[in-house]
Design a protein around this motif. Structure first.
Motif, PDB file in Angstrom:
ATOM      1  N   ARG A  39      72.221  46.391 -11.984  1.00  0.00           N
ATOM      2  CA  ARG A  39      71.268  46.875 -12.981  1.00  0.00           C
ATOM      3  C   ARG A  39      69.860  46.341 -12.786  1.00  0.00           C
ATOM      4  O   ARG A  39      68.948  46.782 -13.488  1.00  0.00           O
ATOM      5  N   CYS A  40      69.660  45.404 -11.887  1.00  0.00           N
ATOM      6  CA  CYS A  40      68.358  44.753 -11.770  1.00  0.00           C
ATOM      7  C   CYS A  40      67.421  45.590 -10.894  1.00  0.00           C
ATOM      8  O   CYS A  40      67.782  45.968  -9.779  1.00  0.00           O
ATOM      9  N   CYS A  41      66.221  45.831 -11.357  1.00  0.00           N
ATOM     10  CA  CYS A  41      65.677  45.411 -12.643  1.00  0.00           C
ATOM     11  C   CYS A  41      64.791  46.540 -13.159  1.00  0.00           C
ATOM     12  O   CYS A  41      63.969  47.063 -12.415  1.00  0.00           O
TER      13      CYS A  41
ATOM     14  N   THR B  64      69.185  45.435 -20.825  1.00  0.00           N
ATOM     15  CA  THR B  64      70.080  44.472 -20.179  1.00  0.00           C
ATOM     16  C   THR B  64      69.301  43.444 -19.361  1.00  0.00           C
ATOM     17  O   THR B  64      69.788  42.344 -19.120  1.00  0.00           O
ATOM     18  N   THR B  65      68.115  43.815 -18.917  1.00  0.00           N
ATOM     19  CA  THR B  65      67.297  42.903 -18.112  1.00  0.00           C
ATOM     20  C   THR B  65      66.702  41.810 -18.989  1.00  0.00           C
ATOM     21  O   THR B  65      66.101  42.093 -20.025  1.00  0.00           O
ATOM     22  N   HIS B  66      66.866  40.582 -18.558  1.00  0.00           N
ATOM     23  CA  HIS B  66      66.341  39.424 -19.282  1.00  0.00           C
ATOM     24  C   HIS B  66      64.953  39.103 -18.723  1.00  0.00           C
ATOM     25  O   HIS B  66      64.816  38.694 -17.571  1.00  0.00           O
TER      26      HIS B  66
ATOM     27  N   LEU C 295      73.680  37.285 -10.403  1.00  0.00           N
ATOM     28  CA  LEU C 295      72.472  37.513 -11.185  1.00  0.00           C
ATOM     29  C   LEU C 295      71.278  37.491 -10.243  1.00  0.00           C
ATOM     30  O   LEU C 295      71.128  36.563  -9.442  1.00  0.00           O
TER      31      LEU C 295
ATOM     32  N   ILE D 177      71.831  41.757 -23.119  1.00  0.00           N
ATOM     33  CA  ILE D 177      70.881  41.067 -22.249  1.00  0.00           C
ATOM     34  C   ILE D 177      71.611  40.121 -21.302  1.00  0.00           C
ATOM     35  O   ILE D 177      72.506  39.373 -21.715  1.00  0.00           O
ATOM     36  N   ALA D 178      71.235  40.161 -20.027  1.00  0.00           N
ATOM     37  CA  ALA D 178      71.860  39.284 -19.035  1.00  0.00           C
ATOM     38  C   ALA D 178      71.661  37.820 -19.424  1.00  0.00           C
ATOM     39  O   ALA D 178      70.585  37.424 -19.884  1.00  0.00           O
TER      40      ALA D 178
ATOM     41  N   ASP E 179      68.778  40.197 -13.956  1.00  0.00           N
ATOM     42  CA  ASP E 179      69.865  41.089 -14.365  1.00  0.00           C
ATOM     43  C   ASP E 179      70.941  41.048 -13.291  1.00  0.00           C
ATOM     44  O   ASP E 179      70.703  40.577 -12.166  1.00  0.00           O
TER      45      ASP E 179
END
Length: 761
Positions: free
Chosen positions: A386-388, A409-411, A446, A736-737, A382
């Motif tokens: 925002r991570c994670c 949002t976290t992939h 990222l 989603i990132a 992310d």
């Protein structure tokens, strides 16, 4: 003093753990406290088949004269704790009474309990002396007159290690020089981060004075050193590797100057590429050789990394104490968080502290799995703000028919360990700045965070659910053997069950959540900041409901708390801590925690635990569990009736006419849901009233319990939802990132039922 089995350490020849036949003692325990129910249990560990037959838990004693008559062996120690936690109110060793042989009585009085409480927490001479030594070592940096040629590395190093208890940190010495704060890396000796003898000072100086070679040659030599050495020699090898990387950077600077002088574009580009590689390698090893050297060190780091708005609301958070192993045992015994600072000193070698680096894990552990396709690991990605955030799988939400809207949002993706290493190394090469490691650097756009179970519920090493490589098996065996005795100070510890590795980049935040079991957290490299909340506090942290993907987490964003939406957060009871390489953090079950990485990339191993046979059930000994049971029962009473519409029903019950969904919920359905919750609250009150110690909330009306639950859990869950959402709609994955190009080229979308968004080849 009590030994690990509950017997006297010295002078007692009748300890139950010794050979021979100990004397049987009949003991009567009486609870004379006026308003407190207590639990009685044997305060020893089951370390043999003989002791395994001994009873552990002897049940509750009511206040005002509740008693229990037991038979035990001379030397056994019994503890009385306040029901609902581990707070010890008294201890008694069988055979210590002057009464008639074979029969004795222990009465727990209010005065005796108060005196026992006053004994904790107390910092013993052991921890005080360690901190005093740390301050003495810091003074060496300022005492320039003690040594000739103080400005040279060799004299700074020698002058430090010749002082008892002091060690020389090459990393701090270098970074202080870069920051213009003078030189001097003398701190309390550390198992990994410091040079601790004159011979090593000389060896490092030989590298510093050696004839210059190519950057690649220095990098290769550093890589070899990070994989060599055994036991405490590993620390020396890592520090020598650091010296090689310093020389690589020195040579890189020379190449850059030469290339720019010639003004040849290709030469400049080649020099810049080499320079990034050298700086990224030094950055990576710096994280391994940084440490928290003393209380002052932690205090400075805490002050430099607080969130401004959180600091306004909670300006005086107490710090989790740093203690020696000897002192930390009392904290674990009482279920209090503590950092153990010296677990791997004094000749004790630990794989996580001494061996684990990115090179070691990639080449010796996870990259050493023979045959077949390499296993894949869980990774979260992310953007840095925002991570994670961890969330339950979409498959689980699908099985519940999506009762709550969710826009992750976290992939979450799966990749090989080698693939993960390449991803973060490339990111770090692209973000290191010239002018010094970390100076003027920017965070990667990222961030990637690997988190993978490496030990199953039975305590067996495993990777991606399959067989583990032998090196991982050996490392985990060594780690658990060293930590088991420490963990067993928690009265009901059975053994370790599940372990997870965490590897991630600088800037990652894992938001506030809790675990239902005790946690031993061992740092491999990097320094983590943690905000810790006392257990319970469901009103202050606004826990997400069970059917929500973020169940077990707080709705409050601690980096930017919103008191308008979550007003009771102002009353939260918080603590803070920094944990670094070689440190061990004990975090008891149910304590809230948010881990952050504001300083550098980090890696850690955490081990969860399971109860031992004969332990009382969790709701019998933990008052906090009773609060969670109430929340679960209230949630379930509506979820069973409402299915995918549960989110709408809860929002309407919580917000009444202010709910955006009030018109969408049938009045009859709403009334039935409300009655179901009132019934569930009454059932909980009846059940808890039968338990020892009960719970303060049983005095409230069922209607009040329901009202408070709705206010703290469901008032804000449905706010800020996607326009047009309806119960049963699947997740909105539009935010989603996006993975970087290199990953997109070898990753495929995962099916909807998968816990992941992508699977990488």
């Amino acid at each position: 003093e009590i030994d690990p089995r509950g017997g006297q350490q010295q002078g007692n020849q009748h300890d139950v753990s010794r050979s021979g036949k100990p004397r049987v003692v009949q003991a009567t325990f009486v609870n004379a406290l006026s308003d407190t129910t207590v639990n009685l249990y044997w305060a020893g560990n089951v370390n043999s088949a003989k002791e395994g037959s001994l009873q552990l838990y002897y049940g509750p004693l009511d206040p005002n004269g509740g008693e229990k008559i037991i038979e035990g062996y001379e030397g056994q120690v019994f503890a009385l704790t306040k029901v609902g936690g581990y707070e010890r109110l008294g201890e008694y060793r069988l055979g210590s009474s002057t009464a008639a042989p074979g029969s004795e009585t222990f009465i727990l009085t209010n005065e005796g309990a108060d005196q026992f409480r006053e004994k904790f927490p107390q910092e013993s001479i052991d921890s005080k002396q360690r901190e005093e030594k740390a301050q003495k070592c810091r003074l060496v940096n300022k005492d320039n007159d003690r040594f000739d040629n103080w400005g040279t590395f060799l004299h700074r190093c020698r002058g430090c290690v010749e002082v008892e208890g002091c060690g020389f940190s090459p990393v701090r010495d270098r970074l202080l020089g870069i920051e213009g704060k003078g030189s001097g890396g003398c701190y309390a000796s550390h198992a990994v981060a410091t040079v601790n003898d004159v011979d090593e000072c000389n060896e490092l100086y030989e590298i510093e004075a050696a004839e210059q070679i190519s950057v690649e040659a220095w990098l290769n030599r550093a890589t070899e050193l990070t994989l060599s050495g055994t036991g405490h020699d590993r620390g020396s090898s890592l520090r020598m590797a650091y010296a090689c990387l310093e020389r690589a950077l020195e040579r890189s600077d020379q190449m850059m100057t030469e290339a720019r002088g010639k003004k040849v574009h290709n030469s400049i580009k080649a020099a810049e590429t080499t320079d990034k590689k050298a700086r990224a390698a030094l950055l990576e090893l710096t994280a391994k050789l940084e440490a928290i050297f003393d209380d002052a060190d932690m205090k400075d780091l805490l002050a430099s990394s607080r969130h401004p708005k959180l600091d306004e609301i909670h300006p005086n958070m107490p710090a989790v104490p740093r203690r020696t192993t000897k002192d930390a045992k009392e904290y674990i015994l009482r279920g209090e968080p503590v950092i153990i600072t010296d677990m791997f000193e004094g000749g004790i070698s630990n794989p996580v502290a001494h061996k684990w680096t990115l090179n070691y894990l990639n080449q010796k552990v996870f990259g050493a799995i023979a045959g077949g396709e390499p296993p894949k690991f869980n990774v979260a990605a992310d953007v840095n703000t925002r991570c994670c955030r961890y969330f339950e799988s979409q498959g689980k939400a699908q099985s519940l028919e999506y009762p709550y809207p969710f826009v992750p949002t976290t992939h979450l993706y799966r990749d090989t360990f080698d693939g993960f290493v390449k991803t973060i190394r490339k990111a770090n090469r692209n973000t290191v700045a010239r002018g010094g490691i970390g100076a003027n650097s920017t965070k990667p756009k990222l961030l990637h965070y690997l988190h993978e179970i490496v030990m199953n519920k039975d305590g067996i090493a495993a990777v991606a659910g399959g067989e583990a490589p032998q090196q991982l098996v050996d490392d985990l065996d060594a780690i658990t053997s060293q930590l088991r005795l420490l963990a067993s100070k928690q009265p009901f510890f059975g053994d370790f069950a599940y372990a997870k590795v965490w590897l991630g980049q600088k800037g990652i935040v894992m938001p506030m959540h809790y675990d239902a079991t005790d946690n031993i957290y061992v740092m491999a490299w990097g320094r983590k900041r943690a905000i810790i909340g006392e257990p319970g506090q469901l009103d202050a942290f606004y826990r997400y409901p069970n059917g929500h993907p973020l169940v077990g987490s707080s709705q409050v964003n601690l980096t930017e708390p919103d008191l308008d939406r979550y007003p009771q957060f102002k009353d939260a009871r918080l603590r803070e801590v920094i944990v670094g390489p070689g440190d061990v953090l004990y975090l008891p079950a149910w304590w809230w925690h948010q881990f952050e990485q504001p300083f550098e990339d980090t890696a850690a191993l955490n081990l969860w635990s399971r109860d031992r046979a004969g332990a009382p059930s969790s709701h019998m000994r933990d008052m906090i569990v009773r609060e969670h049971i109430l929340a679960d029962q209230l949630e379930e009473s509506v979820a069973q009736r409402s299915g995918k519409g549960a989110g709408l029903v809860f929002d309407t019950l919580a917000n009444g006419g202010n709910s955006a969904y009030h018109a969408a919920v049938d009045d009859d359905k709403l009334k039935k849901a409300e009655n179901a919750m009132l019934h569930a609250a009454n059932v909980w009150q009846n059940e808890i009233s039968e338990l020892p110690g009960r719970h303060p909330n049983i005095r409230q009306s069922a209607a009040k319990l329901v009202e408070e639950y709705l206010g703290r859990t469901h008032h804000s869950v449905m706010q800020d939802i996607p326009e047009g959402w309806h119960p049963g709609d699947s997740w909105d994955l539009s935010e989603i990132a996006r993975l970087p190009r290199e990953l997109r080229s070898r990753c495929k979308p995962a099916p909807e039922s998968s816990p992941f968004m992508s699977i990488c080849g």
